[in-house]
Write an enzyme that holds these catalytic residues in place. Structure first.
Site, PDB file in Angstrom:
ATOM      1  N   ALA B  99      15.541  28.738  79.877  1.00 59.09           N
ATOM      2  CA  ALA B  99      15.922  29.551  81.024  1.00 59.09           C
ATOM      3  C   ALA B  99      16.853  30.628  80.491  1.00 59.09           C
ATOM      4  O   ALA B  99      17.732  30.331  79.697  1.00 59.09           O
ATOM      5  CB  ALA B  99      16.644  28.688  82.042  1.00 59.09           C
ATOM      6  N   SER B 100      16.652  31.848  80.906  1.00 55.25           N
ATOM      7  CA  SER B 100      17.507  32.898  80.356  1.00 55.25           C
ATOM      8  C   SER B 100      18.809  33.028  81.117  1.00 55.25           C
ATOM      9  O   SER B 100      19.518  33.996  80.962  1.00 55.25           O
ATOM     10  CB  SER B 100      16.765  34.220  80.319  1.00 55.25           C
ATOM     11  OG  SER B 100      15.711  34.113  79.407  1.00 55.25           O
ATOM     12  N   CYS B 101      19.107  32.029  81.946  1.00 57.14           N
ATOM     13  CA  CYS B 101      20.441  31.963  82.506  1.00 57.14           C
ATOM     14  C   CYS B 101      20.792  33.162  83.378  1.00 57.14           C
ATOM     15  O   CYS B 101      21.490  34.059  82.943  1.00 57.14           O
ATOM     16  CB  CYS B 101      21.459  31.923  81.387  1.00 57.14           C
ATOM     17  SG  CYS B 101      22.215  30.370  81.183  1.00 57.14           S
ATOM     18  N   LEU B 102      20.342  33.195  84.578  1.00 50.22           N
ATOM     19  CA  LEU B 102      20.712  34.310  85.459  1.00 50.22           C
ATOM     20  C   LEU B 102      21.857  33.916  86.354  1.00 50.22           C
ATOM     21  O   LEU B 102      21.927  32.829  86.819  1.00 50.22           O
ATOM     22  CB  LEU B 102      19.533  34.717  86.311  1.00 50.22           C
ATOM     23  CG  LEU B 102      18.568  35.657  85.608  1.00 50.22           C
ATOM     24  CD1 LEU B 102      17.675  36.321  86.604  1.00 50.22           C
ATOM     25  CD2 LEU B 102      19.326  36.739  84.850  1.00 50.22           C
TER      26      LEU B 102
END
Lengths: 410, 102
Positions: B99-102
């Site tokens: 997950a690119s961590c938003l």
């Protein structure tokens, strides 16, 4: 007398000062908040500054006017936190003891993390808009720029307000149309992600908007360096993208104070329980807003929802009660799409943004993930809400700290 | 959904990432690599094993972290898995897409 110490008087810290001032027994607790700055900036306004939509006066007030009576504001630079000794040391040598510490030191850009970014072209043809100085320099540039390749670029995730770079590209499209020079500008959106956004349904909607506005997208681009001479950004795979005007969002990092205090991860974010907002390493330390490493968006709305839950958890902590694991990663963001319209997205750790109505299920008046003028009015109204309600810790009617699933099309 | 990989029925998500790591073995990794035009070498496997270890220890994966890992630098990571090394290598490793961590 016991003390709650808040580090940072930005959005999150100021909200906590106001919440706790209402809730705590002043005979037992004193609240102190520390910041080295004098001004409080409405950071979402940085997006509008380059396009002459907001003026500097619209987005700057003093820190002091939002700190409630009864909370003491200390101005100065913090040297180190010593969490084992429950002490904060100031650069001027003063030590401040605390019983409960709230870290709200935020995040900021670190262009020095990318080779050549802060090079000879910095603020000549390479700009950021995540700082006041950057946004202002870009405004001056845009006033006289006569066109060419504009590249809007994200260095790496996570960044503050992850949708802001997209909004910038949309607003740029509008801006150049209004100036009757859109055909002289090629806009390219460059991202390390595989699409416009990380969540599938929003990516679909936003990719579509990019196409409609004739904005090219270059995805999966992990930048290695900026070549100032050839005016290129180059990624680790050797891909090159030329620019005449580069608007970049550099790597974002937490405050260096965390590195000095040995309390941060590799990007200086503080390891934090994502449901309770308590530090993973120290029981009497709590973290709110951009400073934490929780996998939520780094955004004011997130800090606002966190503040409601953190206030309750701090009250529980000082009464020795178990903490509530209530924070769900709720974020609520307007996305300016240009031409007087905006999208609204509402999501959390587990539920991606989808279509629907907000805040009243089935009614609205705001539509989720659809462009509308009403959403744009919402975004503009938000500045008033920010100064007059959000910072003061006033609950925003009908908008709960936890995300609602009703009214959404999953 | 179910997909046949290396002659076995495997549970994957819409993007083709394995849902259950217990279904992974080297032949599955090999087949996914082939689909993504990656020829696996011992060096590729070394990196894949490292990613699986990190995933097992719940370490969130990012390009930056991998670059600082002392296992591989970012340049080589791109050379081994061109175009989106993290996306492709995690798929081969049978672990979720980071997950690119938003």
């Amino acid at each position: 007398m016991k003390k709650i110490l808040i580090l940072g008087a930005g959005t999150a810290g100021t909200m906590m000062a106001n919440h706790l001032q209402h809730e705590l027994d002043k005979k037992l607790w004193e609240i102190e908040i520390i910041d080295e700055k004098v001004e409080h900036h409405y950071q979402p306004g940085y997006l509008f500054l380059p396009f002459d939509i907001y003026t500097p006066e619209d987005i700057i007030k003093t820190i002091e006017e939002f700190i409630p009576k009864g909370v003491s504001l200390r101005k100065g630079k913090i040297d180190k936190i010593d969490p084992m000794a429950n002490q904060v040391k100031m650069v001027d040598g003063t030590s401040i003891a605390y019983d409960v510490l709230i870290i709200a030191t935020g995040a900021k850009i670190a262009p020095e993390e990318t080779a050549g970014m802060r090079g000879s072209e910095w603020q000549k043809s390479v700009f950021d808009f995540y700082t006041f100085e950057g946004a202002l320099a870009l405004r001056n540039k845009l006033r006289e720029w006569d066109g060419g390749n504009m590249v809007v670029h994200i260095t790496e995730m996570p960044i503050k307000c992850p949708v802001a770079p997209l909004e910038f590209a949309f607003l740029a499209d509008s801006f150049f149309k209004n100036k009757k020079m859109r055909e002289k500008v090629k806009i390219t959106f460059v991202t390390p992600l595989s699409g416009a956004f990380t969540k599938p349904k929003a990516t679909e909607a936003l990719d579509h908007l990019l196409q409609e506005k004739n904005i090219n997208i270059e995805s999966d681009f992990a930048i290695e360096s900026v070549d100032n001479e050839r005016k290129m950004i180059i990624d680790y795979g050797g891909r090159e993208i030329p620019f005449d005007l580069l608007v970049t969002v550099p790597t974002n990092k937490g405050d260096e104070l965390m590195e000095r205090s040995n309390m941060g991860d590799d990007l200086n974010y503080v390891p934090t329980n994502k449901a309770t907002l308590q530090s993973l390493n120290y029981n009497n330390v709590f973290v709110i807003g951009d400073a934490s490493n929780v996998p939520a968006s780094k955004a004011g709305s997130v800090a606002h929802f966190e503040a409601e839950i953190l206030t309750e958890n701090i009250l529980r902590f000082i009464k020795n009660e178990p903490l509530k694991e209530d924070f769900d990663g709720h974020a609520n963001c307007f996305i300016e799409t240009g031409g007087g319209k905006a999208l609204l997205i509402d999501f959390n750790y587990t539920h991606e943004p989808v279509e629907g109505t907000f805040p009243f299920p089935g009614v609205g008046p705001l539509r989720l993930l659809k462009e509308s003028r009403m959403n744009h009015m919402g975004k503009l109204a938000f500045r008033w809400i920010y100064w007059n309600m959000l910072l003061k810790g006033t609950h925003i009617p009908f908008v709960s700290a936890q995300m609602q699933e009703a009214g959404k099309q999953y | 959904m179910e997909k046949e990989i290396a002659g076995k029925k495997i549970n994957v998500n819409e993007e083709g990432y394995l849902i259950d790591f217990n279904q992974w073995d080297q032949s599955i990794g090999e087949a996914i690599a082939k689909e993504n035009n990656v020829d696996m070498t011992p060096r590729h496997w070394e990196v894949v094993k490292y990613l699986q270890g990190e995933h097992k220890n719940n370490v969130p994966l990012s390009i930056r972290k991998i670059g600082k890992s002392n296992v591989i630098d970012i340049k080589e990571f791109y050379a081994l898995f061109p175009q989106g090394p993290l996306k492709i290598s995690t798929k081969i490793a049978g672990i979720p897409k980071p997950a690119s961590c938003l």
